[in-house]
Write an enzyme that holds these catalytic residues in place. Structure first.
Site, PDB file in Angstrom:
ATOM      1  N   THR A  17       1.152  -1.362   0.236  1.00 42.39           N
ATOM      2  CA  THR A  17      -0.382   0.070   0.287  1.00 42.39           C
ATOM      3  C   THR A  17       0.699   1.122  -0.017  1.00 42.39           C
ATOM      4  O   THR A  17       0.469   2.217  -0.649  1.00 42.39           O
ATOM      5  CB  THR A  17      -0.751  -0.120   1.239  1.00 42.39           C
ATOM      6  OG1 THR A  17      -2.056  -1.328   1.329  1.00 42.39           O
ATOM      7  CG2 THR A  17      -2.277   0.902   1.424  1.00 42.39           C
ATOM      8  N   LYS A  38      -7.986  -2.559  -5.876  1.00 44.77           N
ATOM      9  CA  LYS A  38      -7.420  -3.615  -5.018  1.00 44.77           C
ATOM     10  C   LYS A  38      -8.585  -4.242  -4.786  1.00 44.77           C
ATOM     11  O   LYS A  38      -9.884  -4.788  -4.479  1.00 44.77           O
ATOM     12  CB  LYS A  38      -7.546  -3.096  -3.060  1.00 44.77           C
ATOM     13  CG  LYS A  38      -6.700  -4.347  -1.955  1.00 44.77           C
ATOM     14  CD  LYS A  38      -6.503  -3.282  -0.381  1.00 44.77           C
ATOM     15  CE  LYS A  38      -6.208  -4.748  -0.609  1.00 44.77           C
ATOM     16  NZ  LYS A  38      -4.157  -4.805  -0.900  1.00 44.77           N
ATOM     17  N   THR A  42      -9.410  -7.858   2.717  1.00 42.20           N
ATOM     18  CA  THR A  42      -9.848  -8.991   3.516  1.00 42.20           C
ATOM     19  C   THR A  42      -9.415  -8.038   5.428  1.00 42.20           C
ATOM     20  O   THR A  42      -8.682  -7.117   4.941  1.00 42.20           O
ATOM     21  CB  THR A  42      -8.917 -10.417   3.654  1.00 42.20           C
ATOM     22  OG1 THR A  42      -7.503 -10.228   3.798  1.00 42.20           O
ATOM     23  CG2 THR A  42      -9.494 -10.503   2.479  1.00 42.20           C
ATOM     24  N   GLU A 116      -3.294  -3.360  -6.703  1.00 41.74           N
ATOM     25  CA  GLU A 116      -2.608  -3.638  -5.335  1.00 41.74           C
ATOM     26  C   GLU A 116      -3.386  -5.250  -4.836  1.00 41.74           C
ATOM     27  O   GLU A 116      -4.675  -4.892  -5.330  1.00 41.74           O
ATOM     28  CB  GLU A 116      -3.146  -2.899  -4.278  1.00 41.74           C
ATOM     29  CG  GLU A 116      -1.738  -3.340  -2.959  1.00 41.74           C
ATOM     30  CD  GLU A 116      -2.655  -2.324  -1.662  1.00 41.74           C
ATOM     31  OE1 GLU A 116      -2.344  -3.023  -0.536  1.00 41.74           O
ATOM     32  OE2 GLU A 116      -2.922  -1.198  -1.958  1.00 41.74           O
ATOM     33  N   GLY A 117      -2.547  -6.181  -4.751  1.00 41.28           N
ATOM     34  CA  GLY A 117      -2.963  -7.241  -4.711  1.00 41.28           C
ATOM     35  C   GLY A 117      -3.050  -7.795  -3.045  1.00 41.28           C
ATOM     36  O   GLY A 117      -2.908  -6.692  -2.793  1.00 41.28           O
ATOM     37  N   ALA A 118      -3.383  -9.054  -2.727  1.00 45.48           N
ATOM     38  CA  ALA A 118      -3.291  -9.132  -1.241  1.00 45.48           C
ATOM     39  C   ALA A 118      -2.180 -10.519  -0.908  1.00 45.48           C
ATOM     40  O   ALA A 118      -1.987 -11.117  -1.450  1.00 45.48           O
ATOM     41  CB  ALA A 118      -4.702  -9.757  -0.570  1.00 45.48           C
ATOM     42  N   GLY A 119      -1.151 -10.088   0.119  1.00 49.97           N
ATOM     43  CA  GLY A 119      -0.317 -10.220   0.026  1.00 49.97           C
ATOM     44  C   GLY A 119       0.759 -11.164  -0.442  1.00 49.97           C
ATOM     45  O   GLY A 119       1.296  -9.878  -1.064  1.00 49.97           O
TER      46      GLY A 119
END
Length: 215
Positions: A17, A38, A42, A116-119
């Site tokens: 981020t 995004k 979660t 923007e991805g996650a992890g």
């Protein structure tokens, strides 16, 4: 299709981020209309989007065409449990079409879209569909954000190898924190010896933006 850059990382809490925000500001300073999405977040509880709210506020400041958007426009899928999307969703099918529709709406308002991805790359979205598969599905180039603490050589090379094996055009940036005082001594010598370009979020965002835009 507008220019799409997918921000991923070697793990969670590496600086996706933070890096996304730096890229948005830099590209906007060059006169480009910026957009951000995004696809899934979660840890969203009580209508509070830890990443999405920050990204929405910033993109509204940088691109007047985004003023009428709400957080669901840039975070089309969200879940309460702070876990991998596959787990947070209870194993439900990932709604790729909803994400693509959100992207279509945003790309009508911008020149470049930061995703923007996650992890990390192998965070599961479905049982057999990972973040790295989403990058391919969205036809985006990628920026791998890595850390500068001990172990960054292994983490960086593993993730870079994965991107290469999937045929994803990418660049790498090192997000060094104040506590990462040993990087130049214990990690940087390997990267220098192998001619691995070390770009840092703190000093090389302008160069990084040039590299990413031309991938």
């Amino acid at each position: 299709m507008k220019k799409r850059i997918f921000i991923t990382a070697t793990n969670t809490d590496i600086g996706k981020t933070y890096t996304t925000k730096l890229l948005l500001v830099e590209y906007a300073s060059r006169g480009l209309k910026v957009g951000v999405i995004k696809p899934v977040e979660t840890g969203v509880v009580g209508g509070v989007y830890p990443d999405g709210d920050m990204l929405l506020d910033l993109v509204k400041e940088l691109n007047s065409l985004m003023q009428n958007l709400n957080v669901e426009d840039i975070v089309p899928l969200s879940y309460e449990l702070p876990a991998a999307p596959f787990i947070a969703s209870g194993g439900e099918k990932f709604d790729l079409q909803k994400v693509l529709q959100a992207i279509k709406k945003l790309e009508a308002l911008c020149d470049i879209l930061i995703i923007e991805g996650a992890g990390g790359l192998f965070v599961p979205i479905e049982k057999d569909f990972m973040i790295i598969d989403l990058i391919k599905a969205l036809e985006a180039s990628a920026l791998l954000v890595t850390h500068c603490s001990l172990g960054c050589i292994n983490d960086t090379l593993l993730s870079k190898k994965a991107l290469e094996s999937h045929g994803i055009k990418h660049s790498v940036v090192f997000n060094c924190k104040e506590s990462d005082t040993s990087f130049e001594e214990v990690s940087a010598p390997y990267f220098k010896a192998t001619n691995f370009t070390v770009l840092k979020t703190a000093s090389d965002i302008d160069t990084l933006c040039d590299v990413l835009y031309n991938l």
